[in-house]
Write a protein that holds these residues in place. Structure first.
Motif, PDB file in Angstrom:
ATOM      1  N   THR A 100      -8.506  50.899  33.480  1.00 47.48           N
ATOM      2  CA  THR A 100      -8.163  49.751  34.326  1.00 47.48           C
ATOM      3  C   THR A 100      -8.102  48.477  33.503  1.00 47.48           C
ATOM      4  OG1 THR A 100      -9.227  50.785  36.243  1.00 47.48           O
ATOM      5  CG2 THR A 100      -8.821  48.418  36.360  1.00 47.48           C
ATOM      6  N   ALA A 101      -9.086  48.285  32.617  1.00 45.39           N
ATOM      7  CA  ALA A 101      -9.118  47.085  31.774  1.00 45.39           C
ATOM      8  C   ALA A 101      -7.887  47.003  30.880  1.00 45.39           C
ATOM      9  CB  ALA A 101     -10.390  47.083  30.931  1.00 45.39           C
ATOM     10  N   GLU A 102      -7.370  48.160  30.447  1.00 44.88           N
ATOM     11  CA  GLU A 102      -6.179  48.169  29.594  1.00 44.88           C
ATOM     12  C   GLU A 102      -4.931  47.764  30.369  1.00 44.88           C
ATOM     13  OE1 GLU A 102      -5.923  52.043  27.937  1.00 44.88           O
ATOM     14  OE2 GLU A 102      -7.682  51.814  26.632  1.00 44.88           O
ATOM     15  N   TYR A 103      -4.899  48.048  31.678  1.00 47.49           N
ATOM     16  CA  TYR A 103      -3.720  47.761  32.500  1.00 47.49           C
ATOM     17  C   TYR A 103      -3.764  46.371  33.127  1.00 47.49           C
ATOM     18  CZ  TYR A 103      -1.891  52.513  32.243  1.00 47.49           C
ATOM     19  OH  TYR A 103      -1.353  53.703  31.807  1.00 47.49           O
ATOM     20  N   ILE A 104      -4.887  45.667  33.037  1.00 46.58           N
ATOM     21  CA  ILE A 104      -4.987  44.340  33.640  1.00 46.58           C
ATOM     22  C   ILE A 104      -4.090  43.365  32.883  1.00 46.58           C
ATOM     23  CG2 ILE A 104      -6.511  42.362  33.987  1.00 46.58           C
ATOM     24  CD1 ILE A 104      -8.735  44.264  34.693  1.00 46.58           C
ATOM     25  N   ALA A 105      -3.178  42.735  33.597  1.00 43.75           N
ATOM     26  CA  ALA A 105      -2.252  41.773  32.993  1.00 43.75           C
ATOM     27  C   ALA A 105      -2.695  40.354  33.320  1.00 43.75           C
ATOM     28  CB  ALA A 105      -0.836  42.015  33.498  1.00 43.75           C
ATOM     29  N   GLU A 106      -2.571  39.483  32.338  1.00 39.41           N
ATOM     30  CA  GLU A 106      -2.963  38.091  32.527  1.00 39.41           C
ATOM     31  C   GLU A 106      -1.803  37.289  33.115  1.00 39.41           C
ATOM     32  OE1 GLU A 106      -5.957  36.941  32.058  1.00 39.41           O
ATOM     33  OE2 GLU A 106      -6.714  38.850  31.307  1.00 39.41           O
ATOM     34  N   PRO A 107      -2.078  36.285  33.950  1.00 40.91           N
ATOM     35  CA  PRO A 107      -1.008  35.420  34.470  1.00 40.91           C
ATOM     36  C   PRO A 107      -0.447  34.532  33.368  1.00 40.91           C
ATOM     37  CG  PRO A 107      -3.164  34.588  35.121  1.00 40.91           C
ATOM     38  CD  PRO A 107      -3.410  35.921  34.466  1.00 40.91           C
ATOM     39  N   ASP A 108       0.697  33.923  33.635  1.00 42.51           N
ATOM     40  CA  ASP A 108       1.301  33.047  32.630  1.00 42.51           C
ATOM     41  C   ASP A 108       0.478  31.774  32.447  1.00 42.51           C
ATOM     42  OD1 ASP A 108       1.957  31.280  34.733  1.00 42.51           O
ATOM     43  OD2 ASP A 108       3.846  32.295  35.068  1.00 42.51           O
ATOM     44  N   LYS A 109       0.858  30.997  31.469  1.00 44.87           N
ATOM     45  CA  LYS A 109       0.086  29.815  31.075  1.00 44.87           C
ATOM     46  C   LYS A 109      -0.030  28.804  32.214  1.00 44.87           C
ATOM     47  CE  LYS A 109      -0.137  26.168  27.572  1.00 44.87           C
ATOM     48  NZ  LYS A 109       0.547  25.550  26.406  1.00 44.87           N
ATOM     49  N   GLU A 110       1.079  28.601  32.936  1.00 43.33           N
ATOM     50  CA  GLU A 110       1.087  27.611  34.022  1.00 43.33           C
ATOM     51  C   GLU A 110       0.093  27.975  35.116  1.00 43.33           C
ATOM     52  OE1 GLU A 110       4.190  25.807  37.362  1.00 43.33           O
ATOM     53  OE2 GLU A 110       4.947  26.985  35.667  1.00 43.33           O
ATOM     54  N   LEU A 111       0.103  29.257  35.533  1.00 46.74           N
ATOM     55  CA  LEU A 111      -0.832  29.694  36.568  1.00 46.74           C
ATOM     56  C   LEU A 111      -2.262  29.720  36.060  1.00 46.74           C
ATOM     57  CD1 LEU A 111       1.053  32.575  38.412  1.00 46.74           C
ATOM     58  CD2 LEU A 111       0.444  30.349  39.323  1.00 46.74           C
ATOM     59  N   SER A 112      -2.437  30.085  34.790  1.00 41.14           N
ATOM     60  CA  SER A 112      -3.787  30.112  34.219  1.00 41.14           C
ATOM     61  C   SER A 112      -4.406  28.724  34.209  1.00 41.14           C
ATOM     62  CB  SER A 112      -3.748  30.682  32.795  1.00 41.14           C
ATOM     63  OG  SER A 112      -3.333  32.027  32.812  1.00 41.14           O
ATOM     64  N   GLU A 113      -3.601  27.722  33.869  1.00 42.99           N
ATOM     65  CA  GLU A 113      -4.099  26.343  33.864  1.00 42.99           C
ATOM     66  C   GLU A 113      -4.408  25.858  35.272  1.00 42.99           C
ATOM     67  OE1 GLU A 113      -1.079  24.169  31.896  1.00 42.99           O
ATOM     68  OE2 GLU A 113      -1.657  24.807  29.877  1.00 42.99           O
TER      69      GLU A 113
END
Length: 374
Positions: free
Chosen positions: A140-153
């Motif tokens: 599961t940890a390998e498949y977790i995708a991070e949001p883009d920079k704008e959403l992360s901020e």
């Protein structure tokens, strides 16, 4: 915490209204409310698909003659050139066991114990419940995708993961976007009645989905907490779906997504048709997007019932059917307590839901509205 966007909500809560409706409300020009039409009866193919989809899907999942060579090949590839202790369980085996666990909505102890006996007859070693949970969390940890920079901020860690369906087809998808809540608080009703206990409020997960309105598949999704608003997620989910090679013809959405940024992104940048409602006091202006101005002028010139037919907005409700089907397949409550466990449980349910809808589309072939989905 994200603030509620009241500007995108209809000012009339009793009945949806356009500016035309508001202008003639209470006058002789106001038309009486039209009665609801009877729902369309399912076709023979749709009935066949409804009756046979789960049977065919679980039969395919449970066919160990198909899966045994896959497990052995995957394990051999994982151990090829590996230094140190070899792997005992392939990733394919873990994913398959998690699929079965999700299908029966079971527990790790139940599924691990069941397959330790079954797989032993085939000469395959099955993991213990603890090892199954550990490997499932690693995958599961390998498949977790991070949001883009704008959403992360903007939201920080409030967006837990973003995913996309792997079922890519040549046809252009008619899509709808919406969100729904998944409860983290579970309570037995008998305990509440007998012992007068109250539910311990653990909050909600927010599931944002871009779905195919013809098949019900979730093309792209995001799992967030309650603080993440709807409108900013449209660009993120459409971008993920396009990156995943899905072709999108139109996006249907309610008024919560009707921001100028979304109109510019979909219509001006991506050339995707956008169908959404507006607030009752909307002015017919472009606001930086010609398509937005044309849609707003149509909204202001017609009664709501006529606008729904002309614009095609009457298709939007089908994206809500995807959530209904999802919550019929699985409980609305997420029973996991750790964050990785919650993400794992919801992702497994979404994957199984997509397999179910893909199987149903293949059996059905063509929808009752004449859309070829097979």
């Amino acid at each position: 915490m994200a603030k509620r966007n009241n500007a995108q909500r209809n000012l009339n809560t009793a009945k949806r209204m356009t500016p035309y409706d508001a202008k003639i409300a209470g006058t002789f020009a106001e038309k009486p409310k039209t009665p609801k039409k009877e729902p369309r009866k399912p076709t023979a193919n749709e009935m066949k698909a409804n009756n046979n989809t789960m049977l065919e899907l679980t039969r395919r999942i449970g066919n160990l003659r198909i899966w045994k060579p896959v497990f052995e090949k995957n394990l051999k590839e994982m151990n090829e050139g590996k230094v140190g202790r070899p792997y005992e369980y392939s990733d394919a085996l873990i994913i398959w066991m998690m699929t079965v666990l999700t299908a029966v909505d079971g527990k790790f102890d139940t599924v691990a114990g069941l397959f330790q006996s079954i797989l032993k007859c085939l000469g395959i070693k099955a993991p213990s419940p603890t090892r199954l949970l550990e490997r499932a969390n690693i995958l599961t940890a390998e498949y977790i995708a991070e949001p883009d920079k704008e959403l992360s901020e903007r939201y920080g860690t409030h967006i837990h993961t973003i995913g996309v369906s792997s079922n890519v087809q040549d046809r252009c998808r008619r899509t709808g976007i919406d969100s729904s809540g998944l409860a983290l608080s579970s309570m037995n009703r008998w305990r509440g009645k007998k012992w007068k206990t109250e539910v311990k409020d653990r909050g909600w997960l927010h599931l944002h989905v871009l779905s195919d309105v013809d098949t019900g598949e979730f093309l792209a999704y995001a799992i967030t907490d309650e603080s993440v608003g709807d409108a900013p997620m449209l660009k993120c989910l459409v971008e993920k779906a396009l990156e995943g090679c899905h072709k999108i013809e139109v996006v249907y959405a309610d008024g919560a997504y009707s921001s100028d940024e979304n109109w510019i992104y979909l219509c001006s940048e991506k050339k995707i048709r956008f169908v959404t409602s507006f607030k009752v006091n909307t002015a017919p202006r472009n606001n930086g997007c010609l398509a937005r101005g044309e849609a707003a002028r149509l909204w202001c010139s017609l009664p709501y019932d006529e606008w729904v037919k002309v614009s095609g907005y009457g298709t939007r409700w089908k994206c809500e059917c995807g959530f209904s089907d999802f919550k019929r397949l699985f409980p609305e409550v997420v029973t996991a307590r750790s964050l990785i466990g919650m993400i794992r449980q919801v992702m497994c349910r979404i994957d199984f839901h997509n397999m179910y809808k893909e199987t149903r589309a293949r059996i059905m072939g063509t929808t009752g509205n004449g859309i070829v989905v097979a």
